[in-house]
Write a protein that holds these residues in place. Structure first.
Motif, short mmCIF file in Angstrom:
data_model
loop_
_atom_site.label_atom_id
_atom_site.label_comp_id
_atom_site.label_asym_id
_atom_site.label_seq_id
_atom_site.Cartn_x
_atom_site.Cartn_y
_atom_site.Cartn_z
N GLY A 168 1.21 -1.12 0.35
CA GLY A 168 0.18 0.02 -0.34
C GLY A 168 0.82 1.58 -0.10
O GLY A 168 0.42 2.66 -0.54
N GLU A 169 1.82 1.16 1.14
CA GLU A 169 3.34 2.24 0.85
C GLU A 169 3.77 2.63 -0.32
O GLU A 169 3.81 4.26 -1.20
N ALA A 170 3.73 1.15 -1.22
CA ALA A 170 4.34 1.33 -2.34
C ALA A 170 3.14 2.30 -3.44
O ALA A 170 3.99 2.91 -4.73
N PHE A 171 2.13 2.23 -2.87
CA PHE A 171 1.09 2.86 -4.20
C PHE A 171 1.00 3.76 -3.75
O PHE A 171 1.03 5.13 -4.75
N ASP A 172 0.53 4.94 -2.57
CA ASP A 172 0.92 6.07 -1.84
C ASP A 172 2.01 6.71 -2.51
O ASP A 172 2.25 7.34 -2.66
N LYS A 173 3.43 6.43 -1.93
CA LYS A 173 4.44 6.71 -1.79
C LYS A 173 4.67 7.00 -3.78
O LYS A 173 5.00 7.97 -4.32
N TYR A 182 -3.36 12.17 -2.49
CA TYR A 182 -3.71 11.36 -1.13
C TYR A 182 -5.18 11.02 -0.98
O TYR A 182 -6.16 11.74 -1.78
N PRO A 183 -5.88 9.26 -1.38
CA PRO A 183 -4.78 8.29 -1.26
C PRO A 183 -4.47 7.68 -2.30
O PRO A 183 -4.64 8.06 -3.24
N GLY A 184 -3.03 7.55 -2.13
CA GLY A 184 -2.66 7.26 -3.63
C GLY A 184 -3.14 6.28 -4.54
O GLY A 184 -2.70 6.28 -5.61
N GLY A 185 -2.99 4.54 -3.09
CA GLY A 185 -3.73 3.58 -4.06
C GLY A 185 -4.62 3.76 -5.48
O GLY A 185 -4.66 3.21 -6.41
N PRO A 186 -5.86 3.91 -4.87
CA PRO A 186 -6.80 4.38 -5.82
C PRO A 186 -6.94 4.68 -7.39
O PRO A 186 -7.41 4.62 -7.59
N ALA A 187 -6.36 6.25 -6.81
CA ALA A 187 -5.71 7.07 -7.51
C ALA A 187 -4.71 6.71 -8.94
O ALA A 187 -5.00 6.68 -9.68
N ALA A 273 -6.70 -10.35 1.59
CA ALA A 273 -7.40 -8.70 2.36
C ALA A 273 -6.63 -7.67 3.06
O ALA A 273 -5.39 -7.37 2.42
N GLY A 274 -7.57 -6.49 2.63
CA GLY A 274 -7.01 -5.55 3.17
C GLY A 274 -6.79 -4.98 2.13
O GLY A 274 -7.25 -4.97 0.82
N GLY A 275 -6.22 -3.44 2.17
CA GLY A 275 -7.34 -1.98 1.02
C GLY A 275 -6.71 -2.12 0.29
O GLY A 275 -7.22 -1.93 -0.85
N THR A 306 -11.21 -2.00 2.76
CA THR A 306 -10.58 -0.76 3.68
C THR A 306 -10.50 -1.02 5.00
O THR A 306 -12.75 -1.68 5.68
N ASP A 307 -11.03 -0.33 5.62
CA ASP A 307 -10.93 -0.36 7.23
C ASP A 307 -12.43 -0.26 6.94
O ASP A 307 -12.98 0.78 7.17
N ASN A 308 -12.84 -0.80 8.38
CA ASN A 308 -14.73 -0.61 8.75
C ASN A 308 -15.11 -1.70 9.78
O ASN A 308 -13.59 -2.10 10.73
O1 KG4 Z 1 -6.45 -1.97 4.68
P1 KG4 Z 1 -6.38 -0.56 4.74
O2 KG4 Z 1 -8.26 0.90 4.40
O3 KG4 Z 1 -5.85 0.65 5.97
C1 KG4 Z 1 -4.77 0.21 6.40
O4 KG4 Z 1 -5.20 -1.04 7.20
O5 KG4 Z 1 -3.86 0.74 6.27
O6 KG4 Z 1 -4.84 0.21 3.12
C2 KG4 Z 1 -4.61 0.72 2.73
C3 KG4 Z 1 -4.34 1.02 1.70
C4 KG4 Z 1 -3.59 2.54 1.40
O7 KG4 Z 1 -2.35 1.99 1.36
C5 KG4 Z 1 -4.61 2.51 0.09
O8 KG4 Z 1 -4.06 3.07 -0.90
C6 KG4 Z 1 -4.32 0.87 -0.67
O9 KG4 Z 1 -4.86 0.49 0.75
N1 KG4 Z 1 -5.35 1.10 -1.32
C7 KG4 Z 1 -5.61 0.83 -3.24
C8 KG4 Z 1 -6.48 0.51 -3.70
N2 KG4 Z 1 -7.05 1.32 -2.35
C9 KG4 Z 1 -7.45 0.91 -1.19
N3 KG4 Z 1 -4.77 0.29 -3.35
C10 KG4 Z 1 -3.92 -0.37 -4.85
N4 KG4 Z 1 -5.35 -0.31 -5.19
C11 KG4 Z 1 -6.55 0.18 -4.98
N5 KG4 Z 1 -7.54 0.14 -5.58
#
Ligand code: KG4
Ligand code: ZN
Length: 344
Positions: A168-173, A182-187, A273-275, A306-308
């Motif tokens: 996720g950090e790799a996506f975000d950074k 931000y948040p970088g992943g979805p963008a 599992a996870g974002g 994602t978180d919930n």
């Molecule tokens: O699990 P999460 O909601 O929160 C944590 O516990 O960290 O994960 C958030 C991470 C972020 O780095 C966000 O950019 C990434 O999940 N993320 C994605 C996507 N949706 C969320 N990364 C890539 N593609 C996505 N569609």
């Protein structure tokens, strides 16, 4: 049992109500509500911990009221109040823990701290196609990238993890370097849809390391180097190509290492599992690999990737059903900002 779950470990306030039988059966999600702080943090390019804590304070009670109304469960019918105890931002965690324990004390009901990553890991049990134990879990969130062998709730063996940045950090950074906010992943994932992943040959770190560890810090550096080469006048198509190439590199490493973990354990079931598990290119690759190997792959519902709060109530429910944890009426709380899952 009616279990209220409160999640506040980072930038999302989540509350949910899960109902379950005392000792067996898949818990049922009755209602959940979420407030994302994305808009608030956007101006700063990332999560500002103090602002996150203050916003959790504002949101948690209105969300709780909404969830109870939607579930049709009055306050006095809550049996257990579960909250995220860690890992996460200390101040943010303290808000959820404080509110959950105050609510428990006021109602005279037991409370229970839950491991955030266990919530993610078990979240596919709330999907239409719940997994069965044992399975390999690929946990890919903003702060964690891990492969685990999961034999049952609480029986987690770490097979491999990142030695530096999380996926996720790799996506975000990388997204931040590309000016995607931000948040970088979805963008980054959205932009990647318009790009050609074969344009840039980015590194696949540790792909042939012979173990199940990951490393993503070098990828971010490669993205920076590529951007520097392209200069200041980078056109939208080049940016989209770079986004697609970055996503491809991350997804390929995650998919190939997941396959290696399945081979190593001999298991035929994968849970993601996870974002980052919301990423459609990653899902595409995993689906193809798993189909070829006759492996069943399970994901949480997209809304629970994602978180919930639902995953927190669920993890509490599954632990209580198995008798491996107890909720108690001790309302002095502590949080665990750093807390490895295999120690949970
Ligand atoms: O699990 P999460 O909601 O929160 C944590 O516990 O960290 O994960 C958030 C991470 C972020 O780095 C966000 O950019 C990434 O999940 N993320 C994605 C996507 N949706 C969320 N990364 C890539 N593609 C996505 N569609
Ligand atoms: Zn998370």
């Amino acid at each position: 049992m009616n279990i209220l779950g409160v999640e506040s470990s980072c930038d999302e306030t989540g509350v949910a109500l899960v109902r379950c039988a005392d000792t067996a059966g898949v818990p049922e999600l009755r209602a959940h509500a979420l407030h994302s702080q994305i808009d608030m943090h956007q101006a700063y390019g990332g999560v500002v911990p103090e602002l996150a804590s203050r916003d959790h304070i504002r949101r948690v009670l209105p969300l709780t009221r909404m969830v109870l109304a939607e579930a049709g469960v009055p306050l006095d019918e809550i049996d257990v109040v579960a909250f995220t105890q860690g890992p996460g931002l200390a101040g943010a965690l303290l808000v959820g823990a404080g509110v959950a324990c105050a609510l428990g004390a006021a109602l005279g009901k037991p409370v229970m701290g839950v491991h955030h990553l266990e919530g993610h890991l078990l979240s596919p049990f709330l999907s239409k196609d719940p997994p069965e134990f044992p399975f390999v879990a690929l946990l890919v969130s903003g702060g964690h990238t891990q492969l685990m062998r999961v034999d049952d709730v609480g029986e987690y063996e770490l097979l491999g993890e990142t030695i530096d940045d999380a996926a996720g950090e790799a996506f975000d950074k990388s997204a931040k370097l590309m000016g995607l906010g931000y948040p970088g992943g979805p963008a980054l994932a959205r932009l990647a849809e318009f790009g050609d992943a074969a344009t840039f040959d980015l590194p696949r770190p540790l792909l042939h390391s012979g173990n199940l560890d990951f490393s993503f810090a070098g990828l971010k550096t490669a993205v920076r180097t590529q951007l520097m080469k392209m200069g200041t006048n980078v056109c939208e198509q080049d940016k989209a190509n770079l986004a697609a190439s970055t996503q491809e590199a991350i997804a390929e490493v995650l998919a190939r290492k997941s396959v290696a973990a399945l081979k190593e354990t001999g298991l035929k079931r994968l849970v993601v599992a996870g974002g980052v598990g919301a990423n459609s290119r990653l899902r595409e690759m995993l689906n193809a690999e798993c189909m070829r190997r006759q492996v069943r792959v399970h994901y949480p519902e997209l809304s629970l990737c994602t978180d919930n709060g639902a995953m927190i109530a669920l993890a509490a429910a599954m632990r209580l059903q198995r008798g491996i944890a107890k909720a108690n009426k001790c309302y002095t709380f502590n949080v665990r900002p750093r807390w490895p899952l295999h120690a949970a």
